[in-house]
Design an enzyme around this catalytic site. Structure first.
Site, PDB file in Angstrom:
ATOM      1  N   HIS A  69      42.874  50.494  35.568  1.00 45.76           N
ATOM      2  CA  HIS A  69      42.036  51.234  36.515  1.00 45.76           C
ATOM      3  C   HIS A  69      42.770  52.387  37.186  1.00 45.76           C
ATOM      4  CE1 HIS A  69      43.730  48.677  39.830  1.00 45.76           C
ATOM      5  NE2 HIS A  69      43.424  49.723  40.572  1.00 45.76           N
ATOM      6  N   ASP A 116      42.920  43.979  33.190  1.00 46.01           N
ATOM      7  CA  ASP A 116      43.406  45.206  33.826  1.00 46.01           C
ATOM      8  C   ASP A 116      44.907  45.366  33.564  1.00 46.01           C
ATOM      9  OD1 ASP A 116      43.389  47.505  35.304  1.00 46.01           O
ATOM     10  OD2 ASP A 116      43.207  46.532  37.267  1.00 46.01           O
ATOM     11  N   SER A 218      48.351  49.381  43.225  1.00 43.10           N
ATOM     12  CA  SER A 218      47.828  49.014  41.909  1.00 43.10           C
ATOM     13  C   SER A 218      48.800  49.380  40.796  1.00 43.10           C
ATOM     14  CB  SER A 218      46.499  49.732  41.660  1.00 43.10           C
ATOM     15  OG  SER A 218      45.509  49.293  42.556  1.00 43.10           O
TER      16      SER A 218
END
Length: 273
Positions: A69, A116, A218
């Site tokens: 992402h 992910d 992230s």
């Protein structure tokens, strides 16, 4: 007599305090400079400069692991910086790379961030130093840390829900949350898959903050005993909430995909001889 301006100022202060203490900030501490030499800063173009967008971590001499992402549509001019502690300082340890190839897992879901995991191939191998080196990642067959186990995370992500970003690398110790809890409807419900683990650390005292990863972290690692066991994924719109702990992709579920992706490709010219 209290003026309307005073009332508005007091209300604003109350709202900031409410966000800070009810939702919690990341609650991390400054890392010792270059004590996590595997950390990578993925940076996006920002006018004539670049700004930190996501984290990552070095797993081989030309490879960085991160989250899909972070770059769902491709590199788009982003770069990777290794050997960085301060994002703004001109450190001699920094090594800057272009992204030669990006491999996003084909099973990634925009609905719940399942699968992910992504791999970046740098445009050249890095120069190993005390500030830049690889970290071992957990492979298939190894047990992931159980409920209540202390694990570590690090990054340059937001330190509060107002979007305040640090200049220096932050780190935090969090605890693995029971996956059965994260599957509850008041947590993540059906969006929480078997490829995920969740972790944070709840404050047990009054007027303190829950510890959690946040926006900008992230792609960074979740570590247990110095081994990367997870990739920071997505825990919700706000950080530090009791029922929305950070979500991490379980790396050991992707050993075959990682090995296949990183395997040297046959030289096409060799078949022509």
């Amino acid at each position: 007599m209290v003026s309307q301006k005073d009332v508005l100022v007091a209300a604003a202060v109350f709202v900031v305090a409410l966000i800070s203490h009810s939702e919690g900030i990341m609650g991390g501490t400054d890392a010792v400079a270059h004590s996590r030499p595997y950390m990578a800063s993925i940076q996006m173009p920002d006018g004539e400069n670049f700004k930190h967008e996501c984290g990552g971590f070095v797993i081989a001499d030309q490879w960085v692991m991160t989250a899909v992402h972070c770059m769902p549509t491709g590199p788009n001019g982003r770069r990777v910086v290794l050997g960085v502690h301060s994002l703004s300082a001109s450190e001699d340890t920094k090594q800057i790379f272009n992204i030669s190839e990006l491999y996003n897992h084909q099973g990634y879901s925009t609905y719940n961030y399942d699968n992910d995991i992504a791999l970046i191939k740098l445009d050249r191998p890095f120069n190993a130093s005390e500030a830049v080196t690889v970290v071992e990642f957990q492979r298939a067959g190894s047990a992931i840390p159980g409920t209540g186990t202390e694990v570590q995370t690090a990054g340059w992500g937001s330190i509060d829900n107002l979007g305040t970003r640090p200049d220096m690398l932050k780190e935090a110790v969090v605890e693995v949350v029971n996956p059965a809890l994260c599957k509850r409807s008041d947590y993540f419900g059906r969006k929480f898959s078997s490829n995920m683990m969740c972790a944070h650390k709840l404050c047990q005292e009054r007027h303190c903050d829950n510890i959690d990863s946040c926006d900008g972290d992230s792609g960074g690692p979740l570590l247990y005993n110095g081994i990367a066991v997870g990739i920071t994924s997505n825990g919700g719109k706000k950080c530090g909430q009791r029922t929305k702990p950070g979500i991490y992709t379980i790396i050991s579920h992707y050993t075959q995909w990682i090995d296949t992706t990183m395997a040297p490709q046959p030289d096409a010219t060799a078949d022509q001889d």
